[in-house]
Design an enzyme around this catalytic site. Sequence first.
Site, PDB file in Angstrom:
ATOM      1  N   HIS A  84      -3.763  -6.757   0.885  1.00  0.00           N
ATOM      2  CA  HIS A  84      -3.885  -6.095  -0.422  1.00  0.00           C
ATOM      3  C   HIS A  84      -3.476  -7.017  -1.563  1.00  0.00           C
ATOM      4  O   HIS A  84      -3.780  -6.732  -2.719  1.00  0.00           O
ATOM      5  CB  HIS A  84      -3.164  -4.740  -0.435  1.00  0.00           C
ATOM      6  CG  HIS A  84      -1.678  -4.771  -0.525  1.00  0.00           C
ATOM      7  ND1 HIS A  84      -0.854  -4.653   0.572  1.00  0.00           N
ATOM      8  CD2 HIS A  84      -0.852  -4.875  -1.591  1.00  0.00           C
ATOM      9  CE1 HIS A  84       0.410  -4.672   0.175  1.00  0.00           C
ATOM     10  NE2 HIS A  84       0.436  -4.811  -1.119  1.00  0.00           N
ATOM     11  N   ASP A 210      -2.237  -5.970   7.533  1.00  0.00           N
ATOM     12  CA  ASP A 210      -2.288  -6.271   6.101  1.00  0.00           C
ATOM     13  C   ASP A 210      -1.969  -7.739   5.801  1.00  0.00           C
ATOM     14  O   ASP A 210      -0.901  -8.064   5.289  1.00  0.00           O
ATOM     15  CB  ASP A 210      -1.300  -5.335   5.381  1.00  0.00           C
ATOM     16  CG  ASP A 210      -1.605  -5.195   3.905  1.00  0.00           C
ATOM     17  OD1 ASP A 210      -2.344  -6.049   3.374  1.00  0.00           O
ATOM     18  OD2 ASP A 210      -1.103  -4.248   3.275  1.00  0.00           O
ATOM     19  N   SER A 630       5.323  -7.396  -1.736  1.00  0.00           N
ATOM     20  CA  SER A 630       4.177  -7.397  -0.828  1.00  0.00           C
ATOM     21  C   SER A 630       3.822  -8.822  -0.431  1.00  0.00           C
ATOM     22  O   SER A 630       3.672  -9.685  -1.299  1.00  0.00           O
ATOM     23  CB  SER A 630       2.975  -6.752  -1.496  1.00  0.00           C
ATOM     24  OG  SER A 630       3.149  -5.366  -1.522  1.00  0.00           O
TER      25      SER A 630
END
Length: 695
Positions: A84, A210, A630
């Site tokens: 992402h 991810d 992230s």
Amino acid sequence: MKRILTILAALAISFTAVADEGMWLLPLLKQLNGKDLKAAGCKLSPDEIYSINKTSLKDAIVHFGGGCTAEMISEKGLLVTNHHCGYSSIHALSSDEHNYLMDGYWAKNLKEEIPCPGLTVTFLVSMEDVTKAIEEATDKQAAEDTLEKAAQEANPGCRIQVTGFYNDNVHYLIVYRTYEDVRFVGAPPASMGKFGGETDNWMWPRHTCDFSMFRVYAGKDNLPAAYSEDNVPYKPAKSLKVSLKGVQEGDYAMVMGYPGRTQRYQTAEQLKQMIQINRIRIDARTVRQDLMWEAMCADPSVQLKYADTYAGSANGWKKWQGEELAFEALNIIGREEEKEASLKAWIEADPARKAKYGDPVAVLAKKVAGETEAKKAFTLLTEAPYSIELVQLAGGVSGLYGRALRGGQDSLAAFESAKAQMKEEYDNYVVELDRKEAVALLEFYRKNAKPEDYLWEGFAEADIPAYVEDLFGRSAFTSFEKLSAAPSFAALDDDPVVLLYKNIYEVIMKYVPAIYYNVDPSGKRASKNFAAALMEWQKGKAMYPDANSTMRLTYGHVLPYSPKDALKYEYFTTSAGLLEKEDPSNPEFILPAGIKDLLLAGDFGRWADKKDGKLHTCFLTNNDITGGNSGSPVLDAKGNLIGLAFDGNWESMSSDVMFEPDLQRCICVDIRYVLWLVEKYGKADNIIGEITYVK
Ligand code: ARG
């Protein structure tokens, strides 16, 4: 001034830090966390984690694209981050013909790596405490400028920034080095990189793979250079080794990265305001997202065009809803108010303290009361009418045109360059969808705005569908072709969208000065006093500052949790869950055929867990992270890579405000799952071979 010196003195005495909670400042690790790090099980010294004199772990960690974290995993500048985090860049490289986002991509050699214009990777060079110089100066801005200028001379080619911490009670001068030739190396198909979609987002148990990979390129001198075919892979001072040992409950784990924003030094009134404003965002986005999703499901080409916009919008939308629920469930406001009452009693127990800090909570409450209505009106405008894409397109052309004029171009040349730069925007524009959104957003606005904020005379009774029909029928901004045909910028003056833009702008400008320009400095002072008082009050307890997109360390352990009574969540997931969740009729839960075959065959190779032989997919730690973390490396006690942090969990969505030891978890993708996919599905042995492993 005196207060600041007390704070600095306080920071210098020894502290008791408790693991888990805390996004710790790297230069203070030795002082604040040294003992506790060791007690928690860390095998590295604070110096091995952060040092400005010798190579340390921090040299392997980068700020990726400004909003995420990534880490060096080879001596040739290879980095890994979340899927992402790479999403926008991969999206920008994708088309219906080369759909890297949906199909994945694997460069099998350096030549196949794809440049990503605009994507940057930033290394932290050093951080220096400059609080004294700034606090002692009568003109703080001038003091900052002087410090920055000197640092710039000493560090040519670097970016220098003076940043405030603890609500501006402490200041650091930070030196960064930014690389701008970054190339796309590989990523799984979005169905894996975003497996579970928005349904699983912010949730455990999780099975999302991810990750995405990029490479930093440098000039021959290893320094930043604009993109060139002659550039070579960057040689990092430090790169991470990958551990294939897997994690056990209770193992030490730490995360280093760039957490974006937290609100741990805000008052209950400020927090209530935040929740009210986010509610407006949630409602407006629901309207828009529903229409987007419907169009995306109906047409794969629309799906690709809107994938990035949708993901960005929906991520915040779900986060704010979870935050609202967690505020209720965990009584965040009540607990904050209790803390404030105790703080107030402590301040008022001593006249000297009272004189020093005043009543910061009351001052902030007054500030909030004075500005909440303006902020709500402003948010409603930006989330509803201002979010109509046609309005954004008109604003984009006008902004670029203005910039070109200021850059010295004549009006014709400026207009041509503005149009050319808008091409990409139009590539991702679906006018039929925007027309529907425009009706819905204007109706939403009318329903929620105060009548004095209506966009034009007669707005109260306007036939909005008919208005939008006419707007889209007559505007030149609805397609790149029509816009290109416009002879001059002036010719667009009477375009109905320009008129709408002006109407919206007029209402927005009623609020902008109060929110941004004429801000009463007493609020800023109170906020500073609030943090300073909290720190003095809790003297003896190590304190970490709010996240502000600077590099931090959080450390703790691999742990399960109980989401509610009688229910216990395991601390890891396995590939069995991918097959359980698979649903070919739901676009969020589709497994690519190749993946499914590998899973059914149990082909896990060297990536299987040594104990149970399964493919472990994700795991949990109690590390304290937020958005911006992230892509951050999850590291074992020796600093080897065991996973990537990629999310927080639903039950503790108030985590930006308060840390919940029993509930709050950091969701990580197991590095063995990542590399299994690279090898078995991507067949990218080149990537596998570049990495160093610890068995
Ligand atoms: N919730 C994650 C974060 O904010 C982002 C997850 C992206 N995935 C998604 N399905 N939207 O860090």
